[in-house]
Design an enzyme around this catalytic site. Structure first.
Site, PDB file in Angstrom:
ATOM      1  N   LYS A  10      -9.324   6.203   6.599  1.00  0.00           N
ATOM      2  CA  LYS A  10      -8.836   5.415   5.469  1.00  0.00           C
ATOM      3  C   LYS A  10      -8.693   6.297   4.227  1.00  0.00           C
ATOM      4  O   LYS A  10      -9.189   7.428   4.194  1.00  0.00           O
ATOM      5  CB  LYS A  10      -9.805   4.254   5.217  1.00  0.00           C
ATOM      6  CG  LYS A  10      -9.881   3.249   6.381  1.00  0.00           C
ATOM      7  CD  LYS A  10     -10.866   2.134   6.029  1.00  0.00           C
ATOM      8  CE  LYS A  10     -10.991   1.143   7.165  1.00  0.00           C
ATOM      9  NZ  LYS A  10     -11.959   0.064   6.824  1.00  0.00           N
ATOM     10  N   TYR A  50      -4.115  -6.061   8.927  1.00  0.00           N
ATOM     11  CA  TYR A  50      -5.313  -6.836   8.585  1.00  0.00           C
ATOM     12  C   TYR A  50      -5.071  -8.347   8.602  1.00  0.00           C
ATOM     13  O   TYR A  50      -5.798  -9.089   7.944  1.00  0.00           O
ATOM     14  CB  TYR A  50      -5.847  -6.393   7.225  1.00  0.00           C
ATOM     15  CG  TYR A  50      -6.649  -5.101   7.278  1.00  0.00           C
ATOM     16  CD1 TYR A  50      -7.707  -4.946   8.179  1.00  0.00           C
ATOM     17  CD2 TYR A  50      -6.362  -4.035   6.426  1.00  0.00           C
ATOM     18  CE1 TYR A  50      -8.443  -3.779   8.232  1.00  0.00           C
ATOM     19  CE2 TYR A  50      -7.103  -2.852   6.472  1.00  0.00           C
ATOM     20  CZ  TYR A  50      -8.147  -2.736   7.375  1.00  0.00           C
ATOM     21  OH  TYR A  50      -8.886  -1.577   7.429  1.00  0.00           O
ATOM     22  N   ASN A 114     -15.447   2.247   3.855  1.00  0.00           N
ATOM     23  CA  ASN A 114     -16.244   2.677   5.001  1.00  0.00           C
ATOM     24  C   ASN A 114     -15.516   3.694   5.887  1.00  0.00           C
ATOM     25  O   ASN A 114     -15.800   3.823   7.065  1.00  0.00           O
ATOM     26  CB  ASN A 114     -16.731   1.450   5.794  1.00  0.00           C
ATOM     27  CG  ASN A 114     -15.573   0.624   6.308  1.00  0.00           C
ATOM     28  OD1 ASN A 114     -14.410   0.966   6.121  1.00  0.00           O
ATOM     29  ND2 ASN A 114     -15.876  -0.473   6.992  1.00  0.00           N
ATOM     30  N   HIS A 117     -11.255   3.259  10.462  1.00  0.00           N
ATOM     31  CA  HIS A 117     -10.972   2.037  11.215  1.00  0.00           C
ATOM     32  C   HIS A 117     -10.901   2.402  12.684  1.00  0.00           C
ATOM     33  O   HIS A 117     -10.364   3.449  13.046  1.00  0.00           O
ATOM     34  CB  HIS A 117      -9.619   1.448  10.791  1.00  0.00           C
ATOM     35  CG  HIS A 117      -9.119   0.402  11.745  1.00  0.00           C
ATOM     36  ND1 HIS A 117      -9.539  -0.913  11.697  1.00  0.00           N
ATOM     37  CD2 HIS A 117      -8.277   0.494  12.816  1.00  0.00           C
ATOM     38  CE1 HIS A 117      -8.967  -1.586  12.689  1.00  0.00           C
ATOM     39  NE2 HIS A 117      -8.192  -0.763  13.373  1.00  0.00           N
ATOM     40  N   GLU A 128      -2.460  -3.215  17.727  1.00  0.00           N
ATOM     41  CA  GLU A 128      -2.406  -2.234  16.634  1.00  0.00           C
ATOM     42  C   GLU A 128      -1.589  -1.004  17.014  1.00  0.00           C
ATOM     43  O   GLU A 128      -0.864  -0.444  16.188  1.00  0.00           O
ATOM     44  CB  GLU A 128      -3.827  -1.829  16.236  1.00  0.00           C
ATOM     45  CG  GLU A 128      -4.603  -2.978  15.601  1.00  0.00           C
ATOM     46  CD  GLU A 128      -6.073  -2.659  15.359  1.00  0.00           C
ATOM     47  OE1 GLU A 128      -6.514  -1.523  15.656  1.00  0.00           O
ATOM     48  OE2 GLU A 128      -6.792  -3.545  14.870  1.00  0.00           O
TER      49      GLU A 128
HETATM   50  P1  IDP Z   1     -14.378  -3.214  11.065  1.00  0.00           P
HETATM   51  O1  IDP Z   1     -13.490  -2.289  10.268  1.00  0.00           O
HETATM   52  O2  IDP Z   1     -15.760  -2.634  11.247  1.00  0.00           O
HETATM   53  O3  IDP Z   1     -13.757  -3.677  12.362  1.00  0.00           O
HETATM   54  P2  IDP Z   1     -13.804  -5.850   9.901  1.00  0.00           P
HETATM   55  O4  IDP Z   1     -14.784  -6.964   9.814  1.00  0.00           O
HETATM   56  O5  IDP Z   1     -12.648  -5.981  10.839  1.00  0.00           O
HETATM   57  O6  IDP Z   1     -14.639  -4.509  10.164  1.00  0.00           O
HETATM   58  O7  IDP Z   1     -13.241  -5.638   8.414  1.00  0.00           O
HETATM   59  C1  IDP Z   1     -12.113  -4.839   8.175  1.00  0.00           C
HETATM   60  C2  IDP Z   1     -12.364  -4.003   6.950  1.00  0.00           C
HETATM   61  O8  IDP Z   1     -12.442  -4.855   5.808  1.00  0.00           O
HETATM   62  C3  IDP Z   1     -13.706  -3.252   6.949  1.00  0.00           C
HETATM   63  O9  IDP Z   1     -13.655  -2.033   7.660  1.00  0.00           O
HETATM   64  C4  IDP Z   1     -13.918  -3.040   5.462  1.00  0.00           C
HETATM   65  O10 IDP Z   1     -13.145  -1.952   4.954  1.00  0.00           O
HETATM   66  C5  IDP Z   1     -13.380  -4.337   4.874  1.00  0.00           C
HETATM   67  N1  IDP Z   1     -14.424  -5.350   4.690  1.00  0.00           N
HETATM   68  C6  IDP Z   1     -15.085  -6.058   5.644  1.00  0.00           C
HETATM   69  N2  IDP Z   1     -15.964  -6.908   5.115  1.00  0.00           N
HETATM   70  C7  IDP Z   1     -15.865  -6.752   3.774  1.00  0.00           C
HETATM   71  C8  IDP Z   1     -16.511  -7.369   2.649  1.00  0.00           C
HETATM   72  O11 IDP Z   1     -17.393  -8.232   2.787  1.00  0.00           O
HETATM   73  N3  IDP Z   1     -16.122  -6.921   1.408  1.00  0.00           N
HETATM   74  C9  IDP Z   1     -15.177  -5.975   1.217  1.00  0.00           C
HETATM   75  N4  IDP Z   1     -14.535  -5.383   2.244  1.00  0.00           N
HETATM   76  C10 IDP Z   1     -14.874  -5.754   3.501  1.00  0.00           C
END
Ligand code: IDP
Length: 138
Positions: A10, A50, A114, A117, A128
């Protein structure tokens, strides 16, 4: 029995110079890179990628984040590639969920920023990969 997964470094990971670290861990695990590309994500791709989060409170800021700078997109292949990369990445929240030793556990602090992805299931990976690499041969 090989499968494929979509991996993204990312914008925060690219900005922090962690592309090499991500690729290195993928390769050390024994997974294979079958495509690799730096890309600026536009609004349409961000929304499609997303789509499952549409309506959540963080959806807007997530789209803003993923379109804020270049990402590195990779197609990664190997046995259980989807789960294998999720293990390398660590849990979604870098502090609360990701274990030390994972990418997010070692380098992340905030849930949105984080770093990487990885597709969350073989079905998501198929969707995807079509979205990101429509011309890739099976
Ligand atoms: P993942 O990337 O571990 O599969 P997902 O739940 O699919 O997690 O969420 C997609 C992305 O959305 C996450 O990687 C993160 O960047 C963002 N995200 C998820 N939960 C939150 C939140 O509570 N606040 C802000 N961003 C979030």
């Amino acid at each position: 029995m090989s499968e494929r997964t979509l991996v993204l470094v990312k914008p925060d990971g690219v900005e922090r110079g962690l592309v090499g670290e991500v690729i290195s861990r993928i390769e050390r695990k024994g997974l294979k890179l079958v495509a690799l590309e730096m890309r600026q994500v536009d609004q349409q791709l961000a929304e499609q990628h997303y789509a499952e989060h549409d309506g959540k409170p963080f959806f807007g800021s997530l789209l803003e984040f993923i379109t804020s700078g270049p990402v590195v997109a990779a197609v990664v292949e190997g046995p259980k590639a989807v789960a294998a990369f999720r293990q390398i990445a660590g849990g979604t929240d870098p502090v609360e969920k990701a274990e030390a030793g994972s990418l997010r556990g070692d380098y992340g602090l905030e849930v949105q920023y984080n770093l990487v992805h990885g597709s969350d299931s073989p079905e998501s990976a198929e969707r995807e990969l079509k979205l990101w690499f429509p011309d890739l041969q099976a």
